[in-house]
Write an enzyme that holds these catalytic residues in place. Structure first.
Site, PDB file in Angstrom:
ATOM      1  N   GLU A 232      -1.680  -8.499   5.133  1.00 11.29           N
ATOM      2  CA  GLU A 232      -1.516  -8.567   6.597  1.00 11.29           C
ATOM      3  C   GLU A 232      -2.837  -8.437   7.336  1.00 11.29           C
ATOM      4  OE1 GLU A 232      -0.915  -5.964   4.744  1.00 11.29           O
ATOM      5  OE2 GLU A 232      -1.020  -4.066   5.850  1.00 11.29           O
TER       6      GLU A 232
ATOM      7  N   HIS B 138      -3.901  -5.478   1.224  1.00 13.14           N
ATOM      8  CA  HIS B 138      -3.280  -5.712   2.533  1.00 13.14           C
ATOM      9  C   HIS B 138      -3.341  -7.177   2.945  1.00 13.14           C
ATOM     10  CE1 HIS B 138      -2.635  -1.509   3.609  1.00 13.14           C
ATOM     11  NE2 HIS B 138      -3.795  -1.244   3.047  1.00 13.14           N
TER      12      HIS B 138
ATOM     13  N   CYS C 262       0.842  -1.202   0.000  1.00 12.17           N
ATOM     14  CA  CYS C 262       0.000   0.000   0.000  1.00 12.17           C
ATOM     15  C   CYS C 262       0.875   1.251   0.000  1.00 12.17           C
ATOM     16  CB  CYS C 262      -0.962  -0.035   1.174  1.00 12.17           C
ATOM     17  SG  CYS C 262      -2.348   1.107   0.958  1.00 12.17           S
TER      18      CYS C 262
END
Ligand SMILES: Nc1ncnc2c1ncn2[C@@H]1O[C@H](COP(=O)(O)OP(=O)(O)O)[C@@H](O)[C@H]1O
Ligand SMILES: [Mg+2]
Lengths: 738, 79, 230, 79
Positions: free
Chosen positions: C204, C202, C87
């Site tokens: 994560e 993302h 990002c």
């Protein structure tokens, strides 16, 4: 005398929003004519926004205590104990007027302000919510206001790095000239590491932190307390610009110096910036404060004392530091690239003294500045009761399915995805229930504990019956928390009303507050923080009374939470609570028939509690597969929402005899929930319900891809979904003839 | 016809971007820069009968969309 | 795995990243401040996380890309060290020249936070070996400037050398060119040596089953496997 | 000394903001606008001995930070 100061004239006093008798009171208090700076200071301290002069007497009636309340109203934010040594810190605040003038920056700085309130207390923000009210979709400004406000809320929260997990959006012509932007922030702290505004110790450094001071928002607080007129455009140059980047740095730096034990007292600079924060820190600690404005970091040349004291530049804080920790604190702030300046000290004189360029610009009694603020018990009119609407007298010009389609595709009940997809609602990796459910659920640290949060109010009800409407707002928040399986703990409120100098408006206020108090008492759901926004009125026309309730609850084990999504086919659908078919002030009446009439549904708080406790206990025992509370639009809208969220349909039984079908499907009787469960669990639930004295009604079963109502053509869930999802995006794209 | 519209923040309005750029220039060792304020420039091609018409059109665009007149000033230049 | 997560002022997903690294690898990542000139000894994975470094003022990632720590990252990458840029990290990596191209405003001008699908274009990289090429994974995005733009030559090279790692797609794998305007629906790209990955979504945030889907997990598992094999 | 740096996208680089503005202008009924490209303008105050020095400094600022030379062009104007 101070050089180059304007002379105090009655006109100047009036421009500062002080009534002649208020000015007289101030003159008596100080025993002389004030200086210009002093006039500015008192106008900021004594306006409605800061002094709560019209609302205070009534707010005293709100219950604020419970064994789990650590800090009630009066500090930057409320604090509750959520167990395991942790505390939840939260508050809601309005930024209505600034958002109407400049929607992006107004909304952004509203978010910034409420976040500051929370981290000022030593809490790391973990979630934001917001409650928005806009005018008629047909009004020429509505679209751009929606677009600007939503972008502003997102722009600030996304950059700051806190998930925006919930809220509400509504439309009504009564907000045409006065939109509402209420922002709520929730933070987490260790229970014994909360920081307060109260200064202690004489001769301690008063430190200015954060961004530099400019001429932003001078008179912002005064503006927030003034009615709009034809020429409100003239007030534009006071617009404040938010800097979420600076705020993020301020957060990290503040938490770091708190952790290092540098801080004695801390106060953010919100409305009336330096003035309010310095006075509050001193007054709370029974100390005087002397400020030396020559040390205040400014970003504009030749600022006057008056301007510095009233500036509402954002992203600033005032602290009293432990003198021996001064250097350490300064280094931390420098590391984060923020301004750090000693701008004064605490004294034992109980005076608030402001010096600049060698002159004393203000010398005021610090405690009296707050304590002696005018307080009004304004005359209020008892709201007129509206007749109860006989459901039999309400026609249904369309089929039940057509009415459903109309409702779920309407501005108020349509999906707000267009809004919340512009908010980062997943950052921090703790958002267990995202926007779109009853309440957001946010994991606490690594779990299994979680917090649930929601914002609610039904302004139409409040207008029709302020007392019942106030009760209902609290009950609905409580119900939304319950529906996800949480134990409701406490609320923050944001009381948005018109001009309190009009007895009808004051009556709305007084009765809404009484209703809120009543509900909080019965539901054991105290108020720990809040905000009052009055004068939401343009050319004598007030908004609908809108006491927004922000509720917080706790889940000890998030694996025992419920969502509203149908989980699988062939499950039993049950209704908890009684349905009489209350159509007065219902969404059905407003949306399908275009009528806002009758008394709103009464709220039986004891029943509310009984039914809610029952639902929560079923969730806790793992007996439910999905749960949804009933609110606007009633039974069928809630059912459709469960279906749309899952893609699974349902086959429903006919409405009972003795009640017309549209009153049954769309009535807004309170204290109700929809639950689903496996057939095998049904006997257990039925037994529990009869033991608890709770009404349980079997509605049908989940399954298929369509909703089937007796006597109607089945309707595909996917087509409902499309309707539900399309209104807002089409409206915002300008593709809709409204 | 070619034109441009320049949109800048009104004096006194906080410019967080400008401030961040100032700081970055300093840490990159570019000395002597006191203040930076960031604005927008729109380079526009348009069909218009004459300069006055073009100007009127661009003023309309600036008022309606290109600038936020609450906090920004704009300037139209026909090239 | 010895991971170093960079921290710039205004970055805000560094905790999400560190937590997911810990969850998958069982090891704590080092947090590295932007003014540091060296990476912790033995760092084998540098992560540039998401957020709004320097408020994303000027151009997203521009100011962070010129921080002292980025010199150390460049050296690490030049030696073949692994860099994961997510990002804002992707934007920083582009601005720093670790990856080609630039990320511009989403075509619809709005910030978007939602779950999307992306197609894994190849599985023979240190970041994707636990996925199958052509498979579709679900990941969240949260960005306002994820619209990948590069000049024609760069784009041709990326495609020619097979350096596109992920593309936005529908659930059944049909490439979606309209998601945010990205050229060729690019969601993530690799450096020539395949040791730097930049992507907008993302992973994560899709690791922990308590929070939601876990399609991001295999990206971290791929890294662990790569490093263990080395 | 006052100066400005104007940064614009190189020809051929797609400009999503400009495109969005074009479309918005059309739907607002502002007719005749063919293309819009959005750039940045930095209004800078700086201390410099002379014009040439100032120009050199601003060129440095533009190269190092204010523009991304992969996609953008810049122009320095001393006022
Ligand atoms: N302004 C907003 N910001 C974030 N989420 C929102 C907003 N408005 C509505 N939502 C979300 O949409 C869902 C439906 O809202 P609403 O109809 O008000 O719920 P309820 O009737 O349960 O109170 C909720 O999950 C709510 O959090
Ligand atoms: Mg609900």
């Amino acid at each position: 005398m101070i050089p180059n100061e304007p002379k105090i004239t009655p006109e100047l006093v009036a421009e500062h929003g002080l009534k002649p008798d208020e000015y007289e009171r101030f003159r008596k208090l100080i025993g002389r004519e004030p200086s210009f700076t002093e006039l500015g200071i008192v106008s900021a301290m004594w306006n409605e926004h800061c002094s709560y002069k019209s609302s205070k007497v009534h707010l005293r009636g709100l219950p604020t205590k419970a064994p789990w309340v650590i800090q009630g109203p009066g500090e930057n934010a409320g604090v509750i104990d959520i167990g395991d040594g942790l505390a939840c810190v939260f508050k809601m605040e309005s930024h209505n007027h600034p958002s109407f003038i400049e929607p992006y920056q107004g909304a952004a700085t509203g978010v910034g302000g409420i976040l500051r309130d929370v981290f000022t207390m030593g809490a790391r923000p973990i979630a934001c919510l917001n409650a928005l009210r806009f005018g008629d979709p047909k009004h020429p400004r509505t679209r751009s206001l929606v677009s600007g406000v939503v972008a502003g809320i997102g722009g600030y929260g996304n950059s700051f790095g806190v998930p925006t997990v919930g809220g509400s959006v509504g439309f009504h012509p009564r907000y045409d000239g006065n939109i509402l932007v209420n922002a709520m922030a929730v933070g987490l702290a260790e229970k014994d590491k909360i920081f307060y505004a109260k200064a202690t110790g004489v001769g301690r450094p008063v430190v200015y932190l954060g961004s530099k001071t400019g001429r932003d928002g001078i008179h912002g607080a005064t503006m927030a307390s003034a009615e709009f007129g034809e020429n409100s455009d003239e007030k534009r140059p006071t617009v404040q610009v938010g800097d979420p980047f600076a705020e993020k740095l301020l957060l990290e730096a503040s938490l770091e110096i708190m952790a290092k034990g540098c801080v004695i007292a801390i106060q953010d600079m919100g409305a009336a910036g330096l003035t309010c924060s310095a006075v509050e820190m001193g007054a709370k600690g029974d100390l005087g404060v002397t400020l030396d404005l020559d040390s205040v970091p400014t970003r504009e040349a030749a600022m006057t004392a008056y301007e510095m004291m009233l500036s509402e530049s954002q992203e600033r804080m005032l602290m009293v530091l432990k003198p021996e920790k001064e250097k350490e604190a300064e280094e931390i702030f420098k590391k984060w690239g923020l301004d750090f300046a000693i701008v004064g000290k605490t004294t034992d004189t109980s005076r608030f003294i402001v010096r600049y360029h060698g002159d004393v610009m203000a010398d005021l009694p610090i405690k009296e500045l707050g304590d002696q603020a005018p307080e009004y018990n304004r005359p209020y009119a008892e709201p007129k009761k509206l007749p109860v609407l006989d459901p039999q007298s309400v026609p249904c010009p369309v089929s039940i399915v057509e009415a459903l389609q109309k409702l779920i595709g309407s501005p108020d009940l349509c999906s707000k995805r267009w809004v919340w997809e512009q908010y980062d609602h997943i950052i921090l990796n703790n958002t267990i229930q995202r926007p779109g459910g009853d309440a957001a659920v946010v994991r606490v640290e690594d779990g299994p504990k979680a917090l649930a949060m929601t914002t609610d109010v039904t302004p139409r009800y409040c207008e029709a019956d302020p007392f019942e409407g106030g009760k209902q707002a609290v009950a609905e928040a409580w119900r939304n928390l319950t529906a996800v399986g949480a134990r409701p703990l406490a609320i923050t409120d944001n009381l948005n009303f018109g001009n309190p100098e009009r007895p009808e408006i004051m009556g709305q206020f007084v009765y809404c507050v009484r209703g809120i108090a009543e509900a909080c008492k019965v539901l054991d759901f105290p108020v720990v923080s809040g905000n009052v926004s009055l004068y939401n009125e343009t050319n004598g026309r007030g908004i609908l009374p809108t006491p927004t309730i922000g509720g917080v609850g706790v889940l000890d084990d998030l694996s025992k939470s419920a969502t509203l999504v149908f989980k699988s086919e062939g499950e039993e659908i049950l209704l908890v609570g009684d349905t009489k078919g209350w159509l007065g002030q219902s969404s059905f009446l407003a949306t399908v028939l275009g009528r806002e009439e009758g008394a709103p549904p009464p709220v039986d708080l004891a029943l509310e509690k009984k039914n809610g406790d029952f639902v929560r206990s079923l969730i806790g025992q793992g007996l439910t597969t999905a749960v949804h509370d009933l609110s606007d639009g009633g039974l069928l809208v809630a059912l459709a929402e469960m279906a749309m969220a899952s893609g699974i349909g349902a086959v429903l039984k006919a409405s009972p005899a003795g009640i017309s079908p549209h009153a049954y499907w769309f009535g807004e009787d309170q204290a109700r929930y929809l639950i689903t469960m496996k057939s095998a669990d049904l006997p257990k639930a039925v037994a529990a319900a009869s033991k608890a004295g709770v009404l349980l009604r079997h509605l049908g079963t989940t399954g298929g891809r369509q909703l089937t109502l007796p006597g109607c053509d089945p309707i595909l869930v996917s087509s409902l979904h499309k309707l539900h999802e399309s209104w807002l995006p089409s409206y915002m794209a300008g593709e809709l003839a409204v | 016809m070619k034109a441009r519209v320049i949109v800048t923040l009104k004096p006194g309005i906080l410019d967080p971007q400008g401030k961040a750029i100032e700081n970055a220039l300093h840490s990159l060792g570019v000395e002597g820069v006191d203040t930076v304020r960031q604005g927008k420039i729109f380079e526009i091609e348009l069909a218009a009968a004459d300069k006055a018409k073009a100007e009127a059109k661009l003023k309309e665009a600036a008022e309606k969309l290109l600038s936020n007149t609450v906090i920004e000033n704009y300037r139209v230049e026909i090239l | 795995m010895k991971a170093a997560v960079l921290v710039f002022p205004g970055i805000n997903r560094e905790r999400d990243m560190a937590r997911s690294l810990q969850l998958v690898s069982g090891k704590e990542a080092a947090m590295v401040w932007h003014t540091d000139r060296e990476l912790p000894k033995g760092t084998d994975l540098v992560v540039i996380p998401g957020g709004f470094s320097y408020g994303d003022y000027l151009r997203c990632g521009a100011i962070a890309a010129r921080s002292p720590v980025m010199e150390a990252v460049r050296k690490h990458a030049d030696k073949g060290g692994l860099v994961l840029a997510v990002c804002n990290g992707f934007q920083i990596a582009c601005e720093a020249g670790l990856l080609p191209g630039v990320l511009m405003r989403n075509a619809r001008m709005k910030f978007m936070c939602k779950e999307v699908h992306m197609r894994v274009e190849r599985s023979d990289t240190p970041f994707t070996r636990r996925y199958n090429a052509g498979s579709v994974i679900r990941v969240p995005v949260a960005h306002g400037e994820g619209n990948y733009v590069a000049d024609a030559e760069t784009l041709a090279r990326l495609e020619g050398e097979n350096l596109v790692a992920f593309r936005y797609a529908s659930a059944d794998g049909v490439v979606d060119p309209h998601f945010n305007g990205s050229m060729n629906a690019i969601a993530g790209i690799l450096s020539e040596k395949l040791n730097v990955l930049g992507l907008m979504p993302h992973p994560e945030n899709h690791v922990d089953p308590i929070v939601g889907p876990t399609d991001g997990r295999r990206l971290f598992e791929s890294l662990i496997e790569t490093l263990e094999a080395a």
